[in-house]
Design an enzyme around this catalytic site. Structure first.
Site, mmCIF file in Angstrom:
data_model
loop_
_atom_site.group_PDB
_atom_site.id
_atom_site.type_symbol
_atom_site.label_atom_id
_atom_site.label_comp_id
_atom_site.label_asym_id
_atom_site.label_seq_id
_atom_site.Cartn_x
_atom_site.Cartn_y
_atom_site.Cartn_z
ATOM 1 N N LYS A 152 4.857 -16.096 -1.209
ATOM 2 C CA LYS A 152 3.521 -15.507 -1.186
ATOM 3 C C LYS A 152 2.405 -16.231 -1.767
ATOM 4 O O LYS A 152 2.603 -16.720 -3.041
ATOM 5 C CB LYS A 152 3.696 -13.881 -1.434
ATOM 6 C CG LYS A 152 2.523 -13.097 -1.299
ATOM 7 C CD LYS A 152 2.648 -11.677 -1.472
ATOM 8 C CE LYS A 152 1.433 -10.764 -1.297
ATOM 9 N NZ LYS A 152 1.762 -9.390 -1.738
ATOM 10 N N SER B 29 0.147 -5.932 1.555
ATOM 11 C CA SER B 29 -0.623 -6.907 1.516
ATOM 12 C C SER B 29 0.304 -8.320 2.049
ATOM 13 O O SER B 29 -0.301 -9.401 2.505
ATOM 14 C CB SER B 29 -1.096 -7.245 0.097
ATOM 15 O OG SER B 29 -0.254 -7.429 -0.808
ATOM 16 N N SER C 292 3.355 -3.341 -0.882
ATOM 17 C CA SER C 292 3.239 -4.670 -0.388
ATOM 18 C C SER C 292 4.497 -5.649 0.077
ATOM 19 O O SER C 292 4.179 -6.395 0.858
ATOM 20 C CB SER C 292 2.118 -5.629 -0.897
ATOM 21 O OG SER C 292 0.866 -4.707 -0.805
HETATM 22 N N1 GLN Z 1 -1.582 -1.277 0.257
HETATM 23 C C1 GLN Z 1 -1.764 -0.984 -1.019
HETATM 24 C C2 GLN Z 1 -3.013 -1.550 -1.756
HETATM 25 O O1 GLN Z 1 -3.990 -1.572 -0.681
HETATM 26 C C3 GLN Z 1 -0.729 -1.735 -1.893
HETATM 27 C C4 GLN Z 1 -1.055 -3.322 -2.159
HETATM 28 C C5 GLN Z 1 -0.016 -3.988 -2.812
HETATM 29 O O2 GLN Z 1 1.371 -3.379 -2.949
HETATM 30 N N2 GLN Z 1 0.036 -5.039 -3.514
HETATM 31 O O3 GLN Z 1 -3.261 -1.233 -2.747
#
Ligand code: GLN
Length: 508
Positions: free
Chosen positions: A81, A156, A180
């Protein structure tokens, strides 16, 4: 396609390599060839490092030929990632503000992957600074879900989930601050684990919210996820919150796949209303599979989970606004000079750079966080959110007195369409309702596929949560469920995904 090397699991590839039936060069080339065919459509990668991956593969093949004893996953390729620093390879975090930045060091997890002899295929797409649930917030354009190219792959870490679901890599890394790793796994029919907070080093991850961020493994099977978890886990003196204890026996648990006598707690607040009918149906069936495998089911209540989202969206922006202050045009990547000013001050350059370099969602959260932390509001917002966080941890503690693991659907719906939630931040945030409590409490969680929803044919994720440091329980339950589902579905759930070689898109 099933006989091709790029479709095999990491465990299968490790066996083939160990017995000398294939070389790492062949496997790595098969993955890169697949990328050439499908990634123009999927856009899982922001950067492919074919030369670097092939060089590692070649050197592992040579070392194996010389009789050296190598780590289990040596020669098995992986995608990383783009939130993790990689020495000599671009690291953008999906943001324009880091465009062109080449880190001078490796994140600890990247160093561990290299020490394990795994070729790094490239860097995967993500929502900018890991803020989002769809990859639509990537400054470099979204990743498409291999199941349906008009739909989101989660976020994400949508690049990492899509790279797996489109068979471009057998393994990938992720980070999970609010879901994410788990939500992208859920909507792409893949597996992902958020380890216990501190179980995997955060050193070299571009920080979103330091008290919530956790790196973890992503794969297509529970065993593969465990194999990668063992590579990534362990104490790191470079991370002050790293746990100084051995990595839980996750591979052993995945191989044992035993749930006999285990108490499985269904979280009342994370089922029923608000969950898509087919998601709920596949969840109920999965619970029944676990009962058939010898587990006991109890219902638990975690009444404070209803406040999790509200607390998260105060704590996360507060920490993010501090962490992102370092992108000041002086130290990394982009530098923009304001128009019409002959000799701009440093502050004017910073403002112009941040205006041009950050996307809307990042700006929204910086503003929210700065406000929540400002004097006079700190106690009312950040302070209250921290108290709620304590109550959520207490809910978990009580629930884990009644159950060995807790379960829920990972996400309320299957993959949604591009554009459906991008203009409605609240709708996007609600996607994480089931994943966020684990981050607030620091407990480990896994998502694995539990079938496809009858109404849309798209994958459904099943979430397992365990007490802190008991990550092995996720794998025991996950592997037991996976084995039952394999029998019930007659093939891996990903086997139903479209092949993509003849696919086209109409545009997202
Ligand atoms: N979707 C969540 C957010 O927007 C989680 C993001 C993440 O785990 N990096 O914060």
């Amino acid at each position: 396609m099933t006989t091709e090397l790029n479709t095999k699991t990491a465990a299968e590839l490790a066996d083939l390599l160990a017995s000398g039936q294939v070389s790492s060069l062949e496997i790595t080339q098969a993955c890169l060839d697949r990328t050439t065919v499908v990634d123009g459509l999927v856009h899982a990668y922001l950067h492919v490092d074919a030369d670097g991956a092939l060089a590692t593969a070649r050197s592992i093949d040579e070392r194996r030929a010389a009789g050296e004893s190598l780590p289990v996953l040596a020669g098995v390729p992986i995608a990383v990632k783009d939130v993790m620093t990689t020495r000599g390879l671009p690291t953008t975090c999906g943001s324009k503000i880091l465009h062109g930045w080449i880190p001078p060091y490796d994140a600890t997890v990247v160093a561990q992957i290299k020490a394990a002899g795994m070729p790094i295929l490239g860097k995967t797409n993500m929502d900018e600074f890991a803020m989002g649930s769809s990859t639509e917030h990537s400054a470099y354009g979204p990743t498409r879900n291999p199941w349906d190219l008009e739909r989101i792959p989660g976020g994400s870490g949508g690049g990492s989930s899509a790279v797996l679901a489109s068979f471009q890599a057998p393994l990938a890394t992720g980070t999970d601050t609010g879901g994410s790793i788990r939500q992208p796994a859920a909507v792409t029919g893949t597996v992902g684990t958020k380890p216990t907070y501190g179980g995997v080093s955060r050193y070299g991850l571009v920080a979103l919210a330091s008290s919530l961020d956790q790196a973890g493994p992503c794969a297509r099977t529970v065993l593969d996820t465990a194999l990668l978890h063992e590579v990534m886990g362990g104490h790191d003196p470079m991370d002050s919150t790293s746990i100084d204890a051995p990595v839980p026996a996750v591979v052993e648990a995945a191989r044992r796949a035993d749930v006999a006598g285990m108490r499985i707690g269904i979280v009342r607040e994370l089922t029923g209303e608000g969950f898509q009918a087919g998601v709920q149906q596949r969840f109920d069936e999965a619970v029944q599979h676990l009962v058939d495998a010898g587990a006991q089911v109890v219902e638990v209540s975690c009444p404070n989970f209803v406040y999790a989202l509200a607390a998260y969206y105060l704590i996360l922006p507060s920490e993010a606004s501090s962490n992102l202050a370092k992108f000041d045009a002086m130290r990394y990547g982009l530098r923009v000079f304001p128009e019409g000013i002959d000799e701009p001050t440093a502050e004017q350059v910073m403002a112009a750079t941040r205006e041009a370099g950050f996307g809307d969602e990042v700006k929204r959260r910086i503003i929210l966080g700065t406000y929540a932390l400002s004097s006079g509001y700190y106690d009312a917002y950040y302070g209250s959110a921290q108290k709620v966080r304590r109550l959520i941890a207490d809910d978990f503690a009580r629930a884990f007195e009644q159950a060995d693991v807790l379960v829920s659907p990972t996400a309320p719906t299957t993959a949604f369409r591009f554009g459906d939630k991008i203009d409605d931040p609240m709708a996007m945030y609600l996607n994480d309702i089931a994943t966020i409590p684990a981050n607030l409490a620091g407990v480990p969680g896994m998502s694995l596929p539990s079938g496809v929803a009858p109404e849309d044919g798209l994958p459904v994720g099943f979430q397992i949560l365990a007490p802190a440091t008991q990550d092995d329980r996720l794998y025991a339950v996950g592997a037991a469920l996976e084995a039952r589902l394999l029998d019930a579905w007659g093939a891996p759930i990903l086997g139903q995904a479209p092949d993509l070689t003849a696919a086209t898109v109409t545009g997202a």
